[in-house]
Design an enzyme around this catalytic site. Structure first.
Site, mmCIF file in Angstrom:
data_model
loop_
_atom_site.group_PDB
_atom_site.id
_atom_site.type_symbol
_atom_site.label_atom_id
_atom_site.label_comp_id
_atom_site.label_asym_id
_atom_site.label_seq_id
_atom_site.Cartn_x
_atom_site.Cartn_y
_atom_site.Cartn_z
ATOM 1 N N CYS A 1 -10.305 -3.692 0.449
ATOM 2 C CA CYS A 1 -10.645 -4.520 -0.676
ATOM 3 C C CYS A 1 -9.595 -5.378 -0.808
ATOM 4 C CB CYS A 1 -10.727 -3.665 -1.985
ATOM 5 S SG CYS A 1 -11.806 -2.332 -1.880
ATOM 6 N N ALA A 2 -9.669 -6.443 0.444
ATOM 7 C CA ALA A 2 -8.410 -7.309 0.228
ATOM 8 C C ALA A 2 -8.428 -8.579 -0.460
ATOM 9 C CB ALA A 2 -8.246 -7.863 1.703
ATOM 10 N N GLY B 1 -3.253 -10.742 -0.712
ATOM 11 C CA GLY B 1 -1.719 -10.552 -1.468
ATOM 12 C C GLY B 1 -1.286 -9.403 -0.916
ATOM 13 N N LYS B 2 -1.791 -8.430 -0.658
ATOM 14 C CA LYS B 2 -1.147 -6.959 -0.548
ATOM 15 C C LYS B 2 -1.189 -6.845 0.948
ATOM 16 C CE LYS B 2 -2.390 -4.829 -4.863
ATOM 17 N NZ LYS B 2 -3.193 -6.103 -5.240
ATOM 18 N N ASP C 1 -13.304 -7.482 3.057
ATOM 19 C CA ASP C 1 -13.663 -7.416 1.673
ATOM 20 C C ASP C 1 -15.079 -7.573 1.433
ATOM 21 O OD1 ASP C 1 -12.222 -7.901 -1.434
ATOM 22 O OD2 ASP C 1 -14.279 -8.665 -1.288
ATOM 23 N N CYS D 1 -5.367 -1.796 -10.767
ATOM 24 C CA CYS D 1 -4.394 -2.250 -11.831
ATOM 25 C C CYS D 1 -4.994 -1.940 -13.168
ATOM 26 C CB CYS D 1 -4.308 -3.725 -11.647
ATOM 27 S SG CYS D 1 -5.875 -4.646 -11.710
#
Length: 393
Positions: free
Chosen positions: A227-228, A232-233, A249, A341
């Site tokens: 789930c890009a 950033g990750k 994604d 998050c």
């Protein structure tokens, strides 16, 4: 624009938002229509709107209502600003206060005790956070820190800090991650800085960086960020260890900037479709799943007021489906990393517990929750390992 004219514009935009329009869409639309407004005007108006949304219940209590005007009155009272210097009715300023608006200050002369969260979300947040709830609610009503990640493939932390300082950007190291910097001055200059253009630093929350520090990455591993999003990750992992990175994604448009960002960072990332993932396995699969974002609501404060119980229930189903789907992409002995998050147990610990109960060939390696704090957002990460057939027996 004068400071008072900026307040009047914020009032008008808040009325649109209160009518149901997303804050970001409203602000972007106004900026496009208002070419006369300079960058400082746009920034000040954005700050007004977002400050209200972070503290909407408190602002409504001090302002005496939910209209854009009442909310701005409440916000300025919270900020200790003399309203008579702003509400003059002259030169595009908002009209002078009426008797009822003046009386609202007498009724509520002090900072209110309102919790700046939707009523329905308070019980599950209290259950998840316990004694941390009060501090979390307080921090979510404040502005978020601007966090940078130092790309160790290109530079060191001290060199990055020095390069930023040369361009008037003051940053300090954060204890949350060895690569995390907190910008203390000059945040709006980061995107135009040489350190950013040359791939020395990227914007990324410090708690998110801390989670990436936990991952069991090794050189030459096949790593999939499922789930890009913007990637950033993916870049954070690539900044730590040189391996073979893949990004996917469900909304391919979210990945449109990743090739340019990866080139700037000096790393190689291959974007893959769902079709290309068939019959493939990876040493590590990261799924930072769609979630409430409750740990990041000070960054996107409008989201918390639009979020509903039905939205949460739908997300929990989607998260479980993603876990089941990506489990098949991990090789025996490999790792599945689940991240959100969110600060809610239903999206975090409970989701992992249900997955492990349904899947008997997985074990938990590590699980950690980061509270909302001065340097970082709320975050959750669980590292699971697929048990090999040999171990199963």
């Amino acid at each position: 624009m004068t400071p008072a004219a900026r307040v009047q514009t914020a009032i008008e935009l808040l009325d649109e938002i209160q009518a149901g329009a997303p804050a970001e869409k409203v602000l972007t639309g106004w900026a496009r229509r208002s070419r006369f407004a300079g960058s400082k005007d746009r920034a000040a108006i954005r700050d007004h709107v977002f400050d209200v949304l972070r503290q909407k219940n408190s602002a409504a209590q001090l302002g005496g209502g939910q209209s854009g005007r009442a909310l701005m009155i409440g916000l300025l009272r919270l900020q200790g600003i003399d309203l008579e210097t702003v509400f003059t009715g002259a030169n595009y300023a908002p009209a002078a206060l009426n008797d009822a608006e003046t009386d609202a200050a007498r009724v509520n002369p002090n900072r209110p005790s309102a919790i700046d969260l939707p009523d329905w979300i308070v019980p599950p947040m209290q259950a998840a956070l316990g004694d941390e709830f009060g501090e979390t609610a307080r921090l979510l009503a404040q502005r978020a820190p601007v966090c940078l990640r130092v790309n160790l493939q290109k530079t060191g932390v001290s060199s990055a800090v020095s390069a930023l300082a040369d361009e008037g950007i003051s940053a300090r190291a954060s204890a949350l991650s060895p690569t995390a910097l907190i910008v203390e001055e000059g945040a709006r200059s980061v995107a135009g800085s040489g350190a950013y253009r040359d791939g020395w630093v990227e914007l990324q929350d410090a708690a998110s960086q801390s989670a990436m520090d936990l991952l069991p990455l090794e050189p030459d591993m096949r790593v999939l960020d499922y789930c890009a999003g913007g990637g950033g990750k993916t870049l954070a992992m690539a900044g730590r260890v040189k391996a073979r990175y893949f990004a996917h994604d469900a909304n391919a448009a979210r990945l449109s900037d990743l090739p340019e960002r990866a080139a700037r960072a000096g790393v190689d990332v291959k974007i893959v479709t769902q079709q290309q993932l068939r019959s493939q396995t990876f040493d590590l699969v990261l799924c930072d799943v769609p979630c409430s974002g409750s740990g990041t609501w000070r960054r996107t404060p409008g989201a918390k007021w639009r979020f509903s119980p039905d939205d949460l229930a739908e997300l929990i189903e989607v998260q479980a489906e993603i876990l089941d789907k990506v489990a098949m992409l991990v090789r025996p002995g490999g790792n599945l990393v689940y991240a959100t998050c969110s600060v809610l147990q239903s999206e975090n610990e409970e989701q992992i517990a249900q997955f492990l109960q349904a899947q008997n060939d997985w074990r938990i390696v590590n699980q950690k929750r980061w509270p909302v704090q001065a340097d970082g957002d709320g975050f959750f990460c669980a590292i699971l390992q697929k048990i090999t057939k040999f171990e199963a027996f």
